[in-house]
Enzyme design. Structure first.
Site, short mmCIF file in Angstrom:
data_model
loop_
_atom_site.label_atom_id
_atom_site.label_comp_id
_atom_site.label_asym_id
_atom_site.label_seq_id
_atom_site.Cartn_x
_atom_site.Cartn_y
_atom_site.Cartn_z
N GLU A 1 0.81 -1.22 0.00
CA GLU A 1 0.00 0.00 0.00
C GLU A 1 0.85 1.27 0.00
OE1 GLU A 1 -3.61 -2.00 2.57
OE2 GLU A 1 -2.48 -0.38 3.48
N CYS B 1 1.72 -1.83 15.85
CA CYS B 1 1.64 -1.62 14.39
C CYS B 1 0.93 -2.78 13.69
CB CYS B 1 3.05 -1.45 13.84
SG CYS B 1 3.09 -1.25 12.05
N CYS C 1 6.54 -6.80 7.39
CA CYS C 1 7.64 -6.22 8.16
C CYS C 1 8.12 -7.25 9.17
CB CYS C 1 7.18 -4.96 8.88
SG CYS C 1 8.52 -4.05 9.69
N1 SAH Z 1 9.42 0.89 9.95
C1 SAH Z 1 9.51 2.32 9.91
C2 SAH Z 1 8.49 2.98 9.00
C3 SAH Z 1 7.06 2.51 9.03
S1 SAH Z 1 5.96 2.99 10.29
C4 SAH Z 1 9.41 2.87 11.32
O1 SAH Z 1 9.15 2.13 12.23
O2 SAH Z 1 9.66 4.05 11.49
C5 SAH Z 1 5.77 4.73 10.19
C6 SAH Z 1 5.43 5.34 11.55
O3 SAH Z 1 4.11 4.97 11.99
C7 SAH Z 1 6.36 4.88 12.66
O4 SAH Z 1 6.74 5.95 13.48
C8 SAH Z 1 5.51 3.89 13.41
O5 SAH Z 1 5.98 3.68 14.69
C9 SAH Z 1 4.15 4.57 13.35
N2 SAH Z 1 3.03 3.69 13.67
C10 SAH Z 1 2.96 2.35 13.57
N3 SAH Z 1 1.77 1.90 13.98
C11 SAH Z 1 1.05 2.98 14.35
C12 SAH Z 1 -0.29 3.16 14.83
N4 SAH Z 1 -1.11 2.15 15.00
N5 SAH Z 1 -0.68 4.43 15.09
C13 SAH Z 1 0.12 5.48 14.87
N6 SAH Z 1 1.37 5.38 14.41
C14 SAH Z 1 1.85 4.14 14.16
#
Ligand code: SAH
Length: 340
Positions: free
Chosen positions: A89, A117, A110
């Site tokens: 996506e 997440c 991932c």
């Molecule tokens: N793997 C990378 C990029 C993908 S996630 C990372 O961890 O940075 C992008 C952002 O969204 C990250 O800061 C992650 O922690 C956040 N994120 C993941 N799940 C989330 C959720 N349910 N609500 C809000 N932010 C979230």
């Protein structure tokens, strides 16, 4: 067939068809920089060469299979299928400020398994190739072009951990920055990571001008370990060294997701303030996007504001992230593979 990103293959094709270098440049500008689409780009080549270019070049490595437009804000979720039938996506964000951004994926699934997440719940399938990473940008650019817009920022904040796909991340950043291709200034590109110290340092040395974001989420080792399994190996202590190195290139963005009763208390605030002392950072406070099957809850808005204001008072540049696309499950951490 050769990929549109196979520069050697395209060079041979150019020479074989006696296309002058400047015509190839026009073709690339039309396709990548101006997002004019395949046919218009082909039209910028001499007529005699169009047929072979059209038959030989694989312009897209992804197929757009679904598009969901938010009814409450300017987000669109694009679901792409890879040639081996995986779904990934990307999200187009059109905030009211008018600056269109694109959030892209770097992997199918991932391997980091962060507890908050949704992508982590699907497990890891494979790295995306650079052509697959770039095709998300190309196809999204064509969509926004038809609306009279252009993509101003590209962020690696979709599915996957970009720093665990370093080879293809680097390749795609080269194309995103290169003038005959997408031509983005490094400051318009951002890579977000769970925090892998050696990869952060490598990244900062190769792409000093590309923005780096660290998903910190807690400055307390025990709390962070519970939220992010990677934190056991890549401790806060190790990360601080990499943060200091990376911040020599400019401010690093610190992402701090606020989870009720988990990382939003007094001790959490004090640990964060202490941990980030003397590091040039921009703290981005992120509201938690809830999704089915996750028992964690977000910190109430008013408390988030207090936390954020206290960070400002302590001297940190801090912003509260506005989340788009909640109704189409396009917000951070909600990108999950859908079985068709
Ligand atoms: N793997 C990378 C990029 C993908 S996630 C990372 O961890 O940075 C992008 C952002 O969204 C990250 O800061 C992650 O922690 C956040 N994120 C993941 N799940 C989330 C959720 N349910 N609500 C809000 N932010 C979230």
């Amino acid at each position: 067939m050769i990929s549109i990103y196979d520069t050697e293959g395209i060079e041979k094709l150019r020479a074989r068809n006696a296309v002058q270098p400047h015509r190839l440049k026009l073709f690339r500008t039309a396709l990548f920089k101006n997002a004019q689409g395949r046919d218009k780009a082909l039209a910028s080549l001499p007529e005699a060469a169009r047929d072979e270019f059209s038959r030989t070049i694989d312009f897209h490595s992804l197929e757009l299979v679904e598009r969901h437009d938010s009814e409450i804000d300017g987000a669109s979720k694009l679901i792409f299928q890879t040639s081996d039938h995986h779904l990934i996506e990307s999200v187009i964000l059109r905030p009211k400020t008018g600056r269109t951004s694109l959030c892209i994926s770097s992997q199918v699934g991932c391997a980091c398994y962060c507890s908050f997440c949704a992508t982590g719940k699907m497990g890891f399938t494979r790295n995306l190739t650079s052509a697959e990473i770039l095709d998300q940008v190309l196809q999204a650019s064509q969509i926004v072009k038809s609306e009279g817009r252009s993509i101003r920022n590209v962020v690696f904040m979709g599915m996957g951990e970009p720093l665990l796909n370093l080879e293809h991340l680097f390749e795609s950043l080269e194309f995103l920055r290169a003038a005959p291709f997408f031509n983005y200034a490094g400051s318009r590109l951002m890579v977000s990571t769970v925090g892998i110290p050696h990869a952060m340092e490598h990244f900062s040395s190769v792409f000093p001008e590309v923005q780096l974001a660290l998903s910190l989420h807690s400055a307390r080792q025990d709390v962070r370990e519970k939220l992010m399994p990677q934190a056991r190996t890549y401790t806060l202590e190790l990360l601080r060294e990499s943060l200091l190195t990376a911040s020599l290139n400019g401010k690093v963005m610190i992402e701090y997701l606020m989870l009720s009763g988990v990382n939003d208390g007094e001790a959490d605030f004090r640990a964060l303030e202490h941990y980030l002392r003397d590091i040039p950072v921009h703290i981005n406070i992120i509201p938690f996007n809830e999704y089915a099957g996750c028992s964690l809850r977000g910190t109430p808005k008013a408390e988030m504001k207090v936390f954020s204001d206290r960070l400002k008072t302590a001297g940190f540049q801090t912003t509260l992230r506005y989340s788009l696309g909640a109704d189409i499950a396009a917000a951070c951490g909600q990108l999950v593979q859908h079985k068709k």
